[in-house]
Write a protein that holds these residues in place. Structure first.
Motif, PDB file in Angstrom:
ATOM      1  N   HIS A   1       6.631 -14.635  -7.154  1.00  0.00           N
ATOM      2  CA  HIS A   1       5.245 -15.053  -6.971  1.00  0.00           C
ATOM      3  C   HIS A   1       4.473 -14.723  -8.252  1.00  0.00           C
ATOM      4  CE1 HIS A   1       5.618 -15.534  -2.501  1.00  0.00           C
ATOM      5  NE2 HIS A   1       6.658 -14.758  -2.760  1.00  0.00           N
ATOM      6  N   PRO A   2       3.945 -15.735  -8.941  1.00  0.00           N
ATOM      7  CA  PRO A   2       3.269 -15.486 -10.222  1.00  0.00           C
ATOM      8  C   PRO A   2       2.045 -14.588 -10.069  1.00  0.00           C
ATOM      9  CG  PRO A   2       3.808 -17.817  -9.974  1.00  0.00           C
ATOM     10  CD  PRO A   2       4.056 -17.169  -8.640  1.00  0.00           C
ATOM     11  N   VAL A   3       1.839 -13.725 -11.049  1.00  0.00           N
ATOM     12  CA  VAL A   3       0.656 -12.856 -11.079  1.00  0.00           C
ATOM     13  C   VAL A   3      -0.618 -13.686 -11.063  1.00  0.00           C
ATOM     14  CG1 VAL A   3      -0.650 -11.256 -12.544  1.00  0.00           C
ATOM     15  CG2 VAL A   3       1.809 -10.918 -12.209  1.00  0.00           C
ATOM     16  N   ALA A   4      -0.566 -14.850 -11.696  1.00  0.00           N
ATOM     17  CA  ALA A   4      -1.745 -15.721 -11.753  1.00  0.00           C
ATOM     18  C   ALA A   4      -2.234 -16.102 -10.358  1.00  0.00           C
ATOM     19  CB  ALA A   4      -1.411 -16.978 -12.556  1.00  0.00           C
ATOM     20  N   LYS A   5      -1.351 -16.027  -9.366  1.00  0.00           N
ATOM     21  CA  LYS A   5      -1.730 -16.408  -8.004  1.00  0.00           C
ATOM     22  C   LYS A   5      -1.963 -15.213  -7.085  1.00  0.00           C
ATOM     23  CE  LYS A   5       0.519 -20.936  -8.043  1.00  0.00           C
ATOM     24  NZ  LYS A   5       1.491 -21.834  -7.359  1.00  0.00           N
ATOM     25  N   ILE A   6      -1.227 -14.121  -7.304  1.00  0.00           N
ATOM     26  CA  ILE A   6      -1.315 -12.993  -6.352  1.00  0.00           C
ATOM     27  C   ILE A   6      -1.868 -11.718  -6.979  1.00  0.00           C
ATOM     28  CG2 ILE A   6       0.613 -13.906  -4.995  1.00  0.00           C
ATOM     29  CD1 ILE A   6       2.298 -11.552  -6.211  1.00  0.00           C
ATOM     30  N   GLY A   7      -2.015 -11.689  -8.298  1.00  0.00           N
ATOM     31  CA  GLY A   7      -2.466 -10.468  -8.960  1.00  0.00           C
ATOM     32  C   GLY A   7      -1.342  -9.441  -9.040  1.00  0.00           C
ATOM     33  N   HIS A   8      -1.677  -8.229  -9.446  1.00  0.00           N
ATOM     34  CA  HIS A   8      -0.687  -7.159  -9.552  1.00  0.00           C
ATOM     35  C   HIS A   8      -0.645  -6.352  -8.257  1.00  0.00           C
ATOM     36  CE1 HIS A   8       0.271  -7.770 -13.772  1.00  0.00           C
ATOM     37  NE2 HIS A   8      -1.019  -7.906 -14.012  1.00  0.00           N
ATOM     38  N   LEU A   9       0.568  -6.048  -7.820  1.00  0.00           N
ATOM     39  CA  LEU A   9       0.756  -5.312  -6.573  1.00  0.00           C
ATOM     40  C   LEU A   9       0.887  -3.827  -6.877  1.00  0.00           C
ATOM     41  CD1 LEU A   9       3.330  -7.705  -4.840  1.00  0.00           C
ATOM     42  CD2 LEU A   9       0.828  -7.718  -4.678  1.00  0.00           C
ATOM     43  N   THR A  10      -0.076  -3.034  -6.421  1.00  0.00           N
ATOM     44  CA  THR A  10      -0.068  -1.594  -6.710  1.00  0.00           C
ATOM     45  C   THR A  10      -0.263  -0.728  -5.470  1.00  0.00           C
ATOM     46  OG1 THR A  10      -2.441  -1.665  -7.200  1.00  0.00           O
ATOM     47  CG2 THR A  10      -0.930  -1.944  -9.064  1.00  0.00           C
ATOM     48  N   LYS A  11      -0.874  -1.284  -4.432  1.00  0.00           N
ATOM     49  CA  LYS A  11      -1.161  -0.494  -3.229  1.00  0.00           C
ATOM     50  C   LYS A  11      -0.767  -1.259  -1.977  1.00  0.00           C
ATOM     51  CE  LYS A  11      -4.980   2.091  -5.308  1.00  0.00           C
ATOM     52  NZ  LYS A  11      -6.401   2.495  -5.203  1.00  0.00           N
ATOM     53  N   SER A  12       0.433  -1.815  -1.987  1.00  0.00           N
ATOM     54  CA  SER A  12       0.900  -2.624  -0.858  1.00  0.00           C
ATOM     55  C   SER A  12       1.892  -1.854   0.000  1.00  0.00           C
ATOM     56  CB  SER A  12       1.570  -3.904  -1.370  1.00  0.00           C
ATOM     57  OG  SER A  12       0.653  -4.690  -2.109  1.00  0.00           O
ATOM     58  N   ALA A  13       1.787  -2.028   1.304  1.00  0.00           N
ATOM     59  CA  ALA A  13       2.758  -1.427   2.226  1.00  0.00           C
ATOM     60  C   ALA A  13       4.103  -2.108   2.043  1.00  0.00           C
ATOM     61  CB  ALA A  13       2.280  -1.579   3.661  1.00  0.00           C
ATOM     62  N   ILE A  14       5.167  -1.301   2.078  1.00  0.00           N
ATOM     63  CA  ILE A  14       6.517  -1.831   1.939  1.00  0.00           C
ATOM     64  C   ILE A  14       7.388  -1.209   3.020  1.00  0.00           C
ATOM     65  CG2 ILE A  14       7.124  -0.053   0.214  1.00  0.00           C
ATOM     66  CD1 ILE A  14       8.964  -2.174  -1.095  1.00  0.00           C
ATOM     67  N   SER A  15       8.235  -2.031   3.662  1.00  0.00           N
ATOM     68  CA  SER A  15       9.040  -1.514   4.762  1.00  0.00           C
ATOM     69  C   SER A  15      10.324  -2.308   4.922  1.00  0.00           C
ATOM     70  CB  SER A  15       8.250  -1.540   6.082  1.00  0.00           C
ATOM     71  OG  SER A  15       7.985  -2.877   6.468  1.00  0.00           O
ATOM     72  N   LEU A  16      11.258  -1.716   5.662  1.00  0.00           N
ATOM     73  CA  LEU A  16      12.508  -2.390   6.009  1.00  0.00           C
ATOM     74  C   LEU A  16      12.899  -1.982   7.419  1.00  0.00           C
ATOM     75  CD1 LEU A  16      15.719  -2.979   4.001  1.00  0.00           C
ATOM     76  CD2 LEU A  16      15.874  -1.647   6.118  1.00  0.00           C
ATOM     77  N   SER A  17      13.304  -2.965   8.209  1.00  0.00           N
ATOM     78  CA  SER A  17      13.806  -2.690   9.550  1.00  0.00           C
ATOM     79  C   SER A  17      15.206  -3.253   9.700  1.00  0.00           C
ATOM     80  CB  SER A  17      12.880  -3.286  10.618  1.00  0.00           C
ATOM     81  OG  SER A  17      12.824  -4.694  10.504  1.00  0.00           O
ATOM     82  N   VAL A  18      15.990  -2.621  10.556  1.00  0.00           N
ATOM     83  CA  VAL A  18      17.343  -3.078  10.863  1.00  0.00           C
ATOM     84  C   VAL A  18      17.420  -3.345  12.359  1.00  0.00           C
ATOM     85  CG1 VAL A  18      19.802  -2.520  10.823  1.00  0.00           C
ATOM     86  CG2 VAL A  18      18.317  -1.743   8.957  1.00  0.00           C
ATOM     87  N   ASN A  19      17.697  -4.596  12.701  1.00  0.00           N
ATOM     88  CA  ASN A  19      17.763  -5.007  14.110  1.00  0.00           C
ATOM     89  C   ASN A  19      16.482  -4.645  14.868  1.00  0.00           C
ATOM     90  OD1 ASN A  19      20.430  -5.853  13.576  1.00  0.00           O
ATOM     91  ND2 ASN A  19      21.222  -3.826  14.090  1.00  0.00           N
ATOM     92  N   GLY A  20      15.339  -4.757  14.177  1.00  0.00           N
ATOM     93  CA  GLY A  20      14.046  -4.523  14.808  1.00  0.00           C
ATOM     94  C   GLY A  20      13.558  -3.089  14.769  1.00  0.00           C
ATOM     95  N   THR A  21      14.380  -2.169  14.296  1.00  0.00           N
ATOM     96  CA  THR A  21      13.977  -0.765  14.204  1.00  0.00           C
ATOM     97  C   THR A  21      13.601  -0.436  12.767  1.00  0.00           C
ATOM     98  OG1 THR A  21      15.456  -0.127  16.010  1.00  0.00           O
ATOM     99  CG2 THR A  21      14.701   1.625  14.533  1.00  0.00           C
ATOM    100  N   VAL A  22      12.375   0.047  12.577  1.00  0.00           N
ATOM    101  CA  VAL A  22      11.901   0.352  11.224  1.00  0.00           C
ATOM    102  C   VAL A  22      12.630   1.577  10.690  1.00  0.00           C
ATOM    103  CG1 VAL A  22       9.925   1.023   9.817  1.00  0.00           C
ATOM    104  CG2 VAL A  22       9.636  -0.647  11.655  1.00  0.00           C
ATOM    105  N   ARG A  23      13.134   1.445   9.473  1.00  0.00           N
ATOM    106  CA  ARG A  23      13.819   2.574   8.825  1.00  0.00           C
ATOM    107  C   ARG A  23      13.028   3.061   7.606  1.00  0.00           C
ATOM    108  NH1 ARG A  23      20.361   1.565   8.552  1.00  0.00           N
ATOM    109  NH2 ARG A  23      20.772   1.428  10.790  1.00  0.00           N
ATOM    110  N   GLN A  24      12.670   2.142   6.729  1.00  0.00           N
ATOM    111  CA  GLN A  24      11.901   2.517   5.549  1.00  0.00           C
ATOM    112  C   GLN A  24      10.468   2.036   5.729  1.00  0.00           C
ATOM    113  OE1 GLN A  24      15.060   0.867   2.586  1.00  0.00           O
ATOM    114  NE2 GLN A  24      14.095   2.588   1.518  1.00  0.00           N
TER     115      GLN A  24
END
Length: 263
Positions: A178-201
């Motif tokens: 996603h170009p910076v020109a469209k979304i800006g710089h990402l510095t304070k965004s939530a990030i996560s990962l789930s496995v089979n619906g269970t959040v791990r990270q």
């Protein structure tokens, strides 16, 4: 009318053929050597563009979240950033809205997920000041640094390079850029990962020990960065194993989700 004997005709023909051959050799010399076989370029789709992003190098930042550094047995208050690389053709592109099949790799019985922000560079240089570093970022993507953890740990225990744990086919999973020109710089965004619906990270980019700008600055002290380089910026805590049949869902605030199925 002047006649031309057969000897003259043959000589003229030979000269003409020699001239044509000389021109052909000259043209080939100017064209340069040809590759022995074709080598496909590695590219990443760009959202909203017909062009694709060509990948030159893949850099990865190790232990860039304090909790993950502790999880891996390090002291985040004292450890400077360190980097490793994956081969360019380890890229596995995942289209938005799809669940891509991801093959469980060979040699491992402890295969781990690591969700990460990826920065894609449009330019580079050496000794780039941190305050100018983000000028070199073309865009961002959501990525997975997949890891054969048992192989990594085994090599680490023997004080040997643990490339075999990080650098293998499909080890660099990534969504579109996603170009910076469209979304800006990402510095304070939530990030996560789930496995089979269970959040791990579950974390936030502002918990990175070294920001993307600082990562670029530090990297450029050791390498000449160039357009086409991408940087996997490190993963939060709670990395863990996956097995065949597991479905992973990666989320990064501001970007579409990314999902793979282990096959």
């Amino acid at each position: 009318m002047k006649t031309v004997d057969r000897r003259t005709i043959l000589a003229s023909s030979a000269l003409a053929l020699a001239g044509t051959a000389t021109q052909s050799v000259s043209a080939e010399a100017q064209a340069g050597p040809k590759p022995l076989f074709p080598l496909p370029a590695t590219t990443i789709p760009i959202v909203g563009a017909s062009e694709v992003f060509p990948v030159r190098r893949i850099y990865c930042v190790g232990r860039n979240y304090a909790a993950h550094a502790i999880e891996r047995g390090s002291d985040p208050t004292r450890e400077p950033p360190f980097f490793f690389q994956k081969p360019t053709d380890a890229i596995q592109n995942v289209a938005v809205g799809s669940v891509a099949d991801h093959p469980y790799p060979s040699l491992t019985k402890n295969y781990h997920h690591e969700v990460e922000l990826v920065a894609a560079l449009k330019s580079g240089g050496t000794n780039i000041p941190a305050e100018q570093a983000l000028d070199h970022v073309y865009g961002y993507a959501l990525g997975l640094d997949m890891t054969r953890r048992d192989l990594q740990n085994g090599m680490s225990a023997e004080k040997k390079p643990w490339e075999i744990g990080k650098s293998f086919d499909h080890a660099a999973v990534i969504g579109p850029i996603h170009p910076v020109a469209k979304i800006g710089h990402l510095t304070k965004s939530a990030i996560s990962l789930s496995v089979n619906g269970t959040v791990r990270q579950d974390s936030n980019l502002d918990k990175m020990i070294w920001s993307v700008a600082e990562q670029i600055a530090k990297l450029s002290e050791a390498f000449e960065l160039k357009a086409g380089d991408i940087i996997y910026s490190g993963t939060p805590e709670n990395v863990g194993p996956v097995v065949k049949g597991d479905v992973l869902l990666c989320k990064l605030e501001g970007l579409p989700d990314m999902s793979i199925r282990i096959t």
